[in-house]
Design a protein around this motif. Structure first.
Motif, PDB file in Angstrom:
ATOM      1  N   LYS A 279       0.818  -1.208   0.000  1.00  0.00           N
ATOM      2  CA  LYS A 279       0.000   0.000   0.000  1.00  0.00           C
ATOM      3  C   LYS A 279       0.855   1.263   0.000  1.00  0.00           C
ATOM      4  N   THR A 280       2.078   1.170   0.503  1.00  0.00           N
ATOM      5  CA  THR A 280       2.959   2.333   0.501  1.00  0.00           C
ATOM      6  C   THR A 280       3.428   2.703  -0.898  1.00  0.00           C
ATOM      7  N   ASP A 281       3.176   1.811  -1.872  1.00  0.00           N
ATOM      8  CA  ASP A 281       3.514   2.116  -3.266  1.00  0.00           C
ATOM      9  C   ASP A 281       2.394   2.866  -3.975  1.00  0.00           C
ATOM     10  N   LEU A 282       1.301   3.111  -3.276  1.00  0.00           N
ATOM     11  CA  LEU A 282       0.162   3.829  -3.857  1.00  0.00           C
ATOM     12  C   LEU A 282       0.235   5.299  -3.466  1.00  0.00           C
ATOM     13  N   ASN A 283       0.047   6.164  -4.448  1.00  0.00           N
ATOM     14  CA  ASN A 283       0.051   7.593  -4.169  1.00  0.00           C
ATOM     15  C   ASN A 283      -0.741   8.287  -5.272  1.00  0.00           C
ATOM     16  N   PRO A 284      -2.041   8.525  -5.046  1.00  0.00           N
ATOM     17  CA  PRO A 284      -2.884   9.075  -6.107  1.00  0.00           C
ATOM     18  C   PRO A 284      -2.465  10.461  -6.575  1.00  0.00           C
ATOM     19  N   ILE A 285      -1.769  11.208  -5.737  1.00  0.00           N
ATOM     20  CA  ILE A 285      -1.320  12.538  -6.163  1.00  0.00           C
ATOM     21  C   ILE A 285      -0.105  12.410  -7.070  1.00  0.00           C
ATOM     22  N   ALA A 286       0.891  11.641  -6.638  1.00  0.00           N
ATOM     23  CA  ALA A 286       2.089  11.454  -7.465  1.00  0.00           C
ATOM     24  C   ALA A 286       1.778  10.678  -8.737  1.00  0.00           C
ATOM     25  N   ALA A 287       0.714   9.869  -8.719  1.00  0.00           N
ATOM     26  CA  ALA A 287       0.342   9.099  -9.912  1.00  0.00           C
ATOM     27  C   ALA A 287      -0.011   9.999 -11.085  1.00  0.00           C
ATOM     28  N   GLU A 288      -0.211  11.275 -10.808  1.00  0.00           N
ATOM     29  CA  GLU A 288      -0.525  12.250 -11.861  1.00  0.00           C
ATOM     30  C   GLU A 288       0.642  12.468 -12.812  1.00  0.00           C
ATOM     31  N   TRP A 289       1.855  12.052 -12.413  1.00  0.00           N
ATOM     32  CA  TRP A 289       3.035  12.371 -13.227  1.00  0.00           C
ATOM     33  C   TRP A 289       2.892  11.876 -14.662  1.00  0.00           C
ATOM     34  N   ILE A 290       2.303  10.687 -14.863  1.00  0.00           N
ATOM     35  CA  ILE A 290       2.226  10.112 -16.202  1.00  0.00           C
ATOM     36  C   ILE A 290       1.291  10.934 -17.090  1.00  0.00           C
ATOM     37  N   THR A 291       0.249  11.511 -16.503  1.00  0.00           N
ATOM     38  CA  THR A 291      -0.651  12.384 -17.263  1.00  0.00           C
ATOM     39  C   THR A 291       0.068  13.662 -17.675  1.00  0.00           C
ATOM     40  N   SER A 292       0.822  14.233 -16.748  1.00  0.00           N
ATOM     41  CA  SER A 292       1.591  15.440 -17.066  1.00  0.00           C
ATOM     42  C   SER A 292       2.650  15.150 -18.116  1.00  0.00           C
ATOM     43  N   ALA A 293       3.286  13.974 -18.025  1.00  0.00           N
ATOM     44  CA  ALA A 293       4.297  13.596 -19.019  1.00  0.00           C
ATOM     45  C   ALA A 293       3.661  13.457 -20.397  1.00  0.00           C
ATOM     46  N   ASP A 294       2.454  12.898 -20.438  1.00  0.00           N
ATOM     47  CA  ASP A 294       1.750  12.743 -21.708  1.00  0.00           C
ATOM     48  C   ASP A 294       1.461  14.104 -22.341  1.00  0.00           C
ATOM     49  N   ILE A 295       0.986  15.047 -21.537  1.00  0.00           N
ATOM     50  CA  ILE A 295       0.702  16.390 -22.042  1.00  0.00           C
ATOM     51  C   ILE A 295       1.988  17.044 -22.538  1.00  0.00           C
ATOM     52  N   TRP A 296       3.067  16.878 -21.775  1.00  0.00           N
ATOM     53  CA  TRP A 296       4.372  17.443 -22.152  1.00  0.00           C
ATOM     54  C   TRP A 296       4.867  16.843 -23.465  1.00  0.00           C
ATOM     55  N   LEU A 297       4.700  15.542 -23.626  1.00  0.00           N
ATOM     56  CA  LEU A 297       5.124  14.879 -24.856  1.00  0.00           C
ATOM     57  C   LEU A 297       4.292  15.326 -26.052  1.00  0.00           C
ATOM     58  N   GLN A 298       2.991  15.507 -25.840  1.00  0.00           N
ATOM     59  CA  GLN A 298       2.125  15.882 -26.952  1.00  0.00           C
ATOM     60  C   GLN A 298       2.497  17.244 -27.536  1.00  0.00           C
ATOM     61  N   LYS A 299       3.091  18.110 -26.734  1.00  0.00           N
ATOM     62  CA  LYS A 299       3.536  19.401 -27.254  1.00  0.00           C
ATOM     63  C   LYS A 299       4.657  19.222 -28.285  1.00  0.00           C
ATOM     64  N   ARG A 300       5.366  18.112 -28.190  1.00  0.00           N
ATOM     65  CA  ARG A 300       6.506  17.866 -29.073  1.00  0.00           C
ATOM     66  C   ARG A 300       6.254  16.754 -30.074  1.00  0.00           C
ATOM     67  N   PHE A 301       5.523  15.732 -29.651  1.00  0.00           N
ATOM     68  CA  PHE A 301       5.413  14.522 -30.455  1.00  0.00           C
ATOM     69  C   PHE A 301       3.969  14.075 -30.628  1.00  0.00           C
ATOM     70  N   SER A 302       3.097  15.001 -30.928  1.00  0.00           N
ATOM     71  CA  SER A 302       1.707  14.626 -31.136  1.00  0.00           C
ATOM     72  C   SER A 302       1.608  13.663 -32.314  1.00  0.00           C
ATOM     73  N   LEU A 303       0.660  12.749 -32.251  1.00  0.00           N
ATOM     74  CA  LEU A 303       0.489  11.758 -33.309  1.00  0.00           C
ATOM     75  C   LEU A 303       0.051  12.430 -34.612  1.00  0.00           C
ATOM     76  N   PRO A 304       0.427  11.877 -35.748  1.00  0.00           N
ATOM     77  CA  PRO A 304       0.090  12.463 -37.059  1.00  0.00           C
ATOM     78  C   PRO A 304      -1.364  12.171 -37.442  1.00  0.00           C
ATOM     79  N   LEU A 305      -2.280  12.868 -36.790  1.00  0.00           N
ATOM     80  CA  LEU A 305      -3.703  12.628 -36.994  1.00  0.00           C
ATOM     81  C   LEU A 305      -4.257  13.467 -38.147  1.00  0.00           C
ATOM     82  N   GLU A 306      -5.338  12.969 -38.744  1.00  0.00           N
ATOM     83  CA  GLU A 306      -6.058  13.746 -39.754  1.00  0.00           C
ATOM     84  C   GLU A 306      -6.795  14.900 -39.078  1.00  0.00           C
ATOM     85  N   GLU A 307      -7.136  15.923 -39.837  1.00  0.00           N
ATOM     86  CA  GLU A 307      -7.838  17.080 -39.284  1.00  0.00           C
ATOM     87  C   GLU A 307      -9.247  16.728 -38.824  1.00  0.00           C
TER      88      GLU A 307
END
Length: 312
Positions: A279-307
């Motif tokens: 249970k000490t490996d659970l941390n719902p606040i720190a778990a946010e890091w992966i969402t922030s990393a995704d947003i940070w990556l999308q600014k640079r490496f967004s997928l080549p989507l159609e309009e």
């Protein structure tokens, strides 16, 4: 998904690259290439943590990235090495896992991905390194050495240049670690010495040797954009490693983002049940890091989507 294990060292079956390559479909990118994330688990250079390997790869895959897990050269071929130390067993240095083996393993893995980029639909110019703890040190150390002779004497820069780095609770400054570990308990000090034996070949390397692999002291304009996250409550790898790295990036004008969470133990990984053993490996606040990393990556490496989608 194509999952396969590719050996990287004929003399060590544990050194390998595991692929998590998303299947192509006309309903998705229809043959367009995707960015990729190459993951280096932590483990104090003694082993590669399973908690920071496949679960991380699957999470990035769910975000639309091809993912790869690198199991680089480490000291032990079993995960119970530190317990053996606590039981009084002594160990001898192993040349094959000492610096610069681990960063050369990254270059080897990057080359494999580059050479298969067309087959795997990987955008070879958008490969992100992601590491945790010692794996975080490995990717940061690589980020400041990938264009130096220690790497380029064997590998081609065009094949091994990382587009960005994500480092979770990383070691960035071994000289700082040398000082801070003095105030930690005997178990932490023993772990640090054994990790040094694994990585440097000796329990007490010189300050010059420590500085040579301290990324926070070696940042330059060629260091790739970096995302860092850690917790102020980390008692094993002090948060100062992350703040020192961030300051060095700022001073060099390298784009970066840093997230420091107030509470949380070392080695949280995803900080969810997906990577928890207790249970000490659970941390719902720190778990946010992966969402922030995704947003940070999308600014640079967004997928080549159609309009527009078919039904828009």
């Amino acid at each position: 998904m194509l999952i396969q294990k590719i050996p990287l060292d004929a003399n060590d079956e544990h050194v390998s690259l595991t692929t998590y390559i998303l299947d192509e479909s006309q309903e998705l990118l229809s043959g367009k290439k995707r960015p990729a994330v190459l993951i280096c688990p932590g483990g104090a250079y003694l082993n590669c943590s399973a908690r920071e390997a496949e679960p991380i790869a699957l999470r990035f895959a769910a975000m639309g990235y091809h993912a790869f897990v690198l199991r680089y050269h480490v000291f032990f071929d079993t995960p119970n090495g530190f317990e053996r130390l606590l039981q009084g067993e002594t160990f001898e240095p192993r040349k094959e896992c000492q610096y610069p083996a681990a960063i050369r393993d990254i270059a080897h893995a990057m080359t494999v991905i580059y050479n298969h980029a067309d087959e795997w639909f990987v955008d070879a110019e958008k490969i992100v390194l992601c590491g945790f703890s010692a794996g975080g040190h490995n990717v940061l150390n690589y980020a400041v050495h990938y264009d130096k002779p220690v790497i380029t004497d064997t590998f081609e820069v065009k094949k091994i240049r990382p587009a960005a780095v994500i480092a979770g609770y990383p070691i960035s400054d071994y000289l700082y670690m040398k000082e801070s570990v003095r105030y930690q308990d005997d178990v932490a000090q023993s772990l640090f010495k054994l990790s040094n034996l694994a990585f440097f070949g000796q329990e007490e390397p010189s300050d010059e040797e420590l500085a040579e692999v301290s990324a926070a002291r070696l940042v330059s304009h060629s260091t790739p954009p970096t995302f860092i996250w850690a917790t102020a409550g980390d008692k094993l790898v002090p948060v100062g490693h992350s703040t020192r790295m961030a300051t060095a990036l700022a001073d060099a004008g390298v784009p970066f983002e840093i997230h420091i969470y107030e509470e949380g133990n070392h080695a949280l990984a995803l900080a969810t049940q997906a990577t928890a053993t207790a249970k000490t490996d659970l941390n719902p606040i720190a778990a946010e890091w992966i969402t922030s990393a995704d947003i940070w990556l999308q600014k640079r490496f967004s997928l080549p989507l159609e309009e527009k989608g078919r039904w828009a």
